[in-house]
Design a protein around this motif. Structure first.
Motif, short mmCIF file in Angstrom:
data_model
loop_
_atom_site.label_atom_id
_atom_site.label_comp_id
_atom_site.label_asym_id
_atom_site.label_seq_id
_atom_site.Cartn_x
_atom_site.Cartn_y
_atom_site.Cartn_z
N LEU A 34 -72.95 -14.44 80.65
CA LEU A 34 -73.25 -15.64 81.42
C LEU A 34 -74.37 -15.43 82.44
O LEU A 34 -75.29 -16.25 82.51
N VAL A 37 -77.69 -15.46 80.66
CA VAL A 37 -78.02 -16.78 80.14
C VAL A 37 -78.50 -17.69 81.27
O VAL A 37 -79.52 -18.39 81.14
N ILE A 38 -77.78 -17.67 82.39
CA ILE A 38 -78.15 -18.50 83.54
C ILE A 38 -79.55 -18.12 84.03
O ILE A 38 -80.38 -18.99 84.35
N VAL A 41 -82.19 -19.56 81.66
CA VAL A 41 -82.28 -21.01 81.78
C VAL A 41 -82.97 -21.40 83.08
O VAL A 41 -83.89 -22.24 83.09
N SER A 66 -70.93 -25.69 86.39
CA SER A 66 -70.94 -24.84 85.19
C SER A 66 -71.91 -23.68 85.34
O SER A 66 -72.56 -23.26 84.37
N LEU A 83 -80.87 -27.71 82.07
CA LEU A 83 -80.71 -27.97 80.64
C LEU A 83 -80.84 -29.44 80.28
O LEU A 83 -80.96 -29.78 79.11
N LEU A 88 -80.24 -28.05 74.33
CA LEU A 88 -78.99 -27.37 74.67
C LEU A 88 -78.19 -28.09 75.75
O LEU A 88 -77.20 -27.55 76.24
N ARG A 92 -71.50 -26.13 75.45
CA ARG A 92 -70.53 -25.36 76.21
C ARG A 92 -70.53 -23.88 75.81
O ARG A 92 -71.30 -23.45 74.97
N LYS A 94 -71.38 -21.01 77.41
CA LYS A 94 -72.63 -20.29 77.63
C LYS A 94 -72.49 -18.78 77.50
O LYS A 94 -73.43 -18.12 77.04
N TRP A 97 -73.52 -17.59 74.03
CA TRP A 97 -74.78 -17.98 73.43
C TRP A 97 -75.58 -16.79 72.90
O TRP A 97 -76.09 -16.83 71.78
N TRP A 127 -73.96 -25.41 66.66
CA TRP A 127 -74.83 -24.56 67.48
C TRP A 127 -76.09 -24.18 66.72
O TRP A 127 -77.19 -24.15 67.29
#
Length: 322
Positions: A34, A37-38, A41, A66, A83, A88, A92, A94, A97, A127
């Protein structure tokens, strides 16, 4: 962690007792992707922050949800996160991913990808096409110099549809009519000598001059020289648009004409079809996504999950993948 330290860590695991192994396993299970990923993004959004609703640039922070920073636009007063407006949005799970994208990078099937990421097979299918929706947009703006073009055909597939306009075929199946009929879907591929590739699903049946013009007219540079086989559609298109053209007469076993040939694009067709067979049938509606998926492998060697996530978000200006 460098490779030597990692090898030393692995060798030390042999000395753990049962309880220690369980503690180590629990600690690994608590780790997720996570934060990474964050970071991908949020970093992508910070490169060009703008409201996805009105393109306004006067933004204020508006809490978290989230794991993502939310913003409020001072112009339209709507709220959003990094996002919103992307393929994307509202997707959900994440933390899973990157694991799923690792399976995508290995061209795994829907069920294999589901097992890899720990999601349901239906989620895996959704996905796949949510990620590929953005990834397939990574296309060159134009083709330059000597550009080869040729078409190939696949049997039209309504895989997954409940209501068919024809009698269902057995797995695989074959066309009922000989030659190139409306049962076949035309895929046009144009590729210059630099390896830049454009592909198009032009519809059922033979390639026409209108379809060829719609696909290539605005994407050939002024210095481009189009090389094709003896199909008169290409010569008619080039005469109309004032594009330089050379034809290789394959029916007369002419494979090469000086520096001109279409062997690169024909080899691309072969690689694409061989790769596509791995999926045991692809619905025609999703062909553009699979063409984009294959094009990523041709243009970028060994794309990482992080690179694919950036591409799915529309950030194609990344460092070259090695």
């Amino acid at each position: 962690m460098i490779a030597e330290d990692f090898k030393e860590l692995l060798s030390s695991l042999c000395g753990l007792n049962h309880h220690q192994r369980n503690v180590a396993k629990a600690a690994l299970d608590r780790q997720t992707d996570l934060p990474e990923v964050i970071e991908v993004v949020e970093t992508r959004f910070e490169l060009k922050p703008a409201c996805p609703h009105c393109a306004g640039i006067l933004l204020s922070r508006y809490g978290f949800a989230s794991g993502l920073q939310r913003y409020r636009c001072q112009s339209c007063r709507k709220t959003f996160n990094a996002l919103t407006g992307s393929p994307l949005a509202r997707l959900r799970h994440k933390p899973k991913w990157l694991g799923y994208l690792a399976a995508l990078a290995e061209s795994k099937t829907v069920r294999e990808s589901a097992a890899e990421a720990g999601v349901h097979r239906n989620t895996s299918f959704r996905w796949r096409h949510r990620f590929l929706d953005g990834i397939s947009l990574d296309r060159p703006g134009a083709l330059e110099g000597i550009t080869e073009a040729d078409e190939t055909y696949l049997l039209e597939s309504d895989k997954g549809k409940r209501n068919l306009s024809r009698q269902p075929r057995k797995r695989g199946g074959s066309a009922q009519k000989r030659g190139i009929s409306n049962e076949l879907v035309c895929i046009l591929v144009a590729r210059d000598r630099s390896g830049h590739t454009l592909d198009f699903v032009t519809g059922n049946g033979q390639l026409t001059r209108t379809r060829l013009s719609e696909a290539l007219k605005r994407l050939l540079a002024t210095d481009a020289l189009l090389v094709s086989d003896g199909n008169p559609t290409y010569s008619a298109f080039c005469r109309t648009e004032g594009i330089s053209h050379e034809a290789v007469n394959l029916s007369q076993h002419q494979r090469v004409k000086g520096a001109y040939h279409i062997q690169n694009v024909n080899a691309y067709h072969s690689r694409f079809k061989l790769w596509l067979d791995h999926f045991h049938g692809v619905a025609t509606d999703y062909l553009p996504h699979y063409l984009g998926w294959r094009r990523v492998f041709e243009q970028h060697h060994n794309p990482t999950p992080q690179w694919l996530l950036n591409a799915a978000l529309g950030n194609f200006q990344q460092s070259t993948v090695t």
